[in-house]
Scaffold this motif. Structure first.
Motif, mmCIF file in Angstrom:
data_model
loop_
_atom_site.group_PDB
_atom_site.id
_atom_site.type_symbol
_atom_site.label_atom_id
_atom_site.label_comp_id
_atom_site.label_asym_id
_atom_site.label_seq_id
_atom_site.Cartn_x
_atom_site.Cartn_y
_atom_site.Cartn_z
ATOM 1 N N THR A 119 0.837 -1.192 0.000
ATOM 2 C CA THR A 119 0.000 0.000 0.000
ATOM 3 C C THR A 119 0.873 1.244 0.000
ATOM 4 O OG1 THR A 119 -1.710 1.236 1.224
ATOM 5 C CG2 THR A 119 -0.142 -0.050 2.531
ATOM 6 N N GLU A 120 0.338 2.327 -0.538
ATOM 7 C CA GLU A 120 1.022 3.621 -0.498
ATOM 8 C C GLU A 120 0.749 4.358 0.815
ATOM 9 O OE1 GLU A 120 3.041 5.343 -3.037
ATOM 10 O OE2 GLU A 120 3.241 3.193 -3.383
ATOM 11 N N PHE B 10 -0.134 1.548 7.454
ATOM 12 C CA PHE B 10 -0.596 0.164 7.546
ATOM 13 C C PHE B 10 -0.255 -0.382 8.926
ATOM 14 C CE2 PHE B 10 3.666 0.306 5.843
ATOM 15 C CZ PHE B 10 4.350 -0.667 6.557
ATOM 16 N N TRP C 83 -2.097 2.157 11.565
ATOM 17 C CA TRP C 83 -3.326 2.357 10.779
ATOM 18 C C TRP C 83 -4.545 2.140 11.672
ATOM 19 C CZ3 TRP C 83 -6.357 -1.977 8.635
ATOM 20 C CH2 TRP C 83 -7.343 -1.572 7.728
ATOM 21 N N ALA D 130 -8.253 -7.221 0.295
ATOM 22 C CA ALA D 130 -6.919 -6.748 0.708
ATOM 23 C C ALA D 130 -6.485 -7.365 2.025
ATOM 24 C CB ALA D 130 -6.893 -5.217 0.789
ATOM 25 N N ASN E 282 -3.635 -6.013 4.429
ATOM 26 C CA ASN E 282 -3.891 -5.080 5.519
ATOM 27 C C ASN E 282 -4.050 -5.811 6.840
ATOM 28 O OD1 ASN E 282 -4.045 -2.203 4.964
ATOM 29 N ND2 ASN E 282 -5.619 -2.700 3.479
ATOM 30 N N ASP F 296 7.163 -6.136 2.452
ATOM 31 C CA ASP F 296 6.167 -6.183 3.519
ATOM 32 C C ASP F 296 6.628 -6.979 4.731
ATOM 33 O OD1 ASP F 296 4.277 -4.610 2.128
ATOM 34 O OD2 ASP F 296 3.714 -6.356 0.924
ATOM 35 N N GLY G 299 5.187 3.622 1.351
ATOM 36 C CA GLY G 299 4.507 4.305 0.268
ATOM 37 C C GLY G 299 4.574 5.814 0.442
#
Length: 200
Positions: free
Chosen positions: A5-6, A9, A13, A41, A44, A111, A186
């Motif tokens: 993701t930009e 997270f 998040w 997704a 996440n 990630d 991101g």
């Protein structure tokens, strides 16, 4: 190598879910997290679970309370639960979400970055932030040492976004950008605090 993701997270998040009006969205903190996890997704959810497990494994309950409180505008409350219990609840909400899906891609590549090579740099950015209390700075440094520098940096960014009287010298913001780039964040992760640069 890019993250999934930009945007922000993981646990930071989730911290952002707890804004002034969150109680209108859910009856309790666990329900709020469950409602906010996306239908798709799965990365996440995996990132949240990974962060929460890392926090549980690395920090005592009181330190977790300090970080959750500093990184959230309004809650979760620790009057009837502990930092460890709440963080474990976040893991359980993620587990429930994951168990209802047949296939979820695993986190790979960027990630899974932990930032261990940048620990000293992350700690060096935390320590001079006088607008944060000594307790919060100590909790963030402990996170960098006993969890991962990546997680500590992302929590730091969330904490300073909400900190009263926060401001960042331009040189420090540039260093934070450099760390974000090194950790493959991101575009909008470090940029969340750009408004705090002195003189902006």
């Amino acid at each position: 190598m890019q993250r999934f993701t930009e945007f922000d997270f993981g646990v930071p998040w989730v911290m952002a879910f707890f804004h002034q009006d969150w109680s209108y969205e859910a009856d309790n903190a666990a329900e709020l997290v469950a409602r906010r996890l996306p239908d798709e997704a799965g990365e996440n959810v995996l990132a949240v679970r990974r962060d929460a497990r890392t926090l549980l494994d690395g920090l005592p309950s009181q330190t977790l309370e300090v970080l959750w409180t500093a990184g959230s505008q309004y809650g979760p409350s620790f009057r009837q639960t502990t930092g460890a219990e709440w963080t474990r609840t976040v893991v359980e909400v993620c587990d429930t979400w994951l168990s209802a899906r047949a296939e979820v891609p695993q986190l790979t590549g960027a990630d899974t970055e932990d930032g261990l090579d940048h620990r000293d740099e992350v700690v060096a950015e935390i320590e001079p932030m006088g607008f944060l209390t000594a307790e919060v700075r100590r909790a963030l440094v402990d996170c960098a040492h006993h969890c991962t520098p990546d997680l500590a940096l992302r929590v730091l960014l969330r904490v300073i976004e909400y900190a009263p009287d926060a401001s960042l010298p331009e040189e420090q913001y540039k260093r934070l950008e450099g760390l974000g780039s090194a950790l493959h964040y991101g575009e909008f992760v470090v940029q969340n605090v750009e408004f705090l640069v002195a003189g902006d």
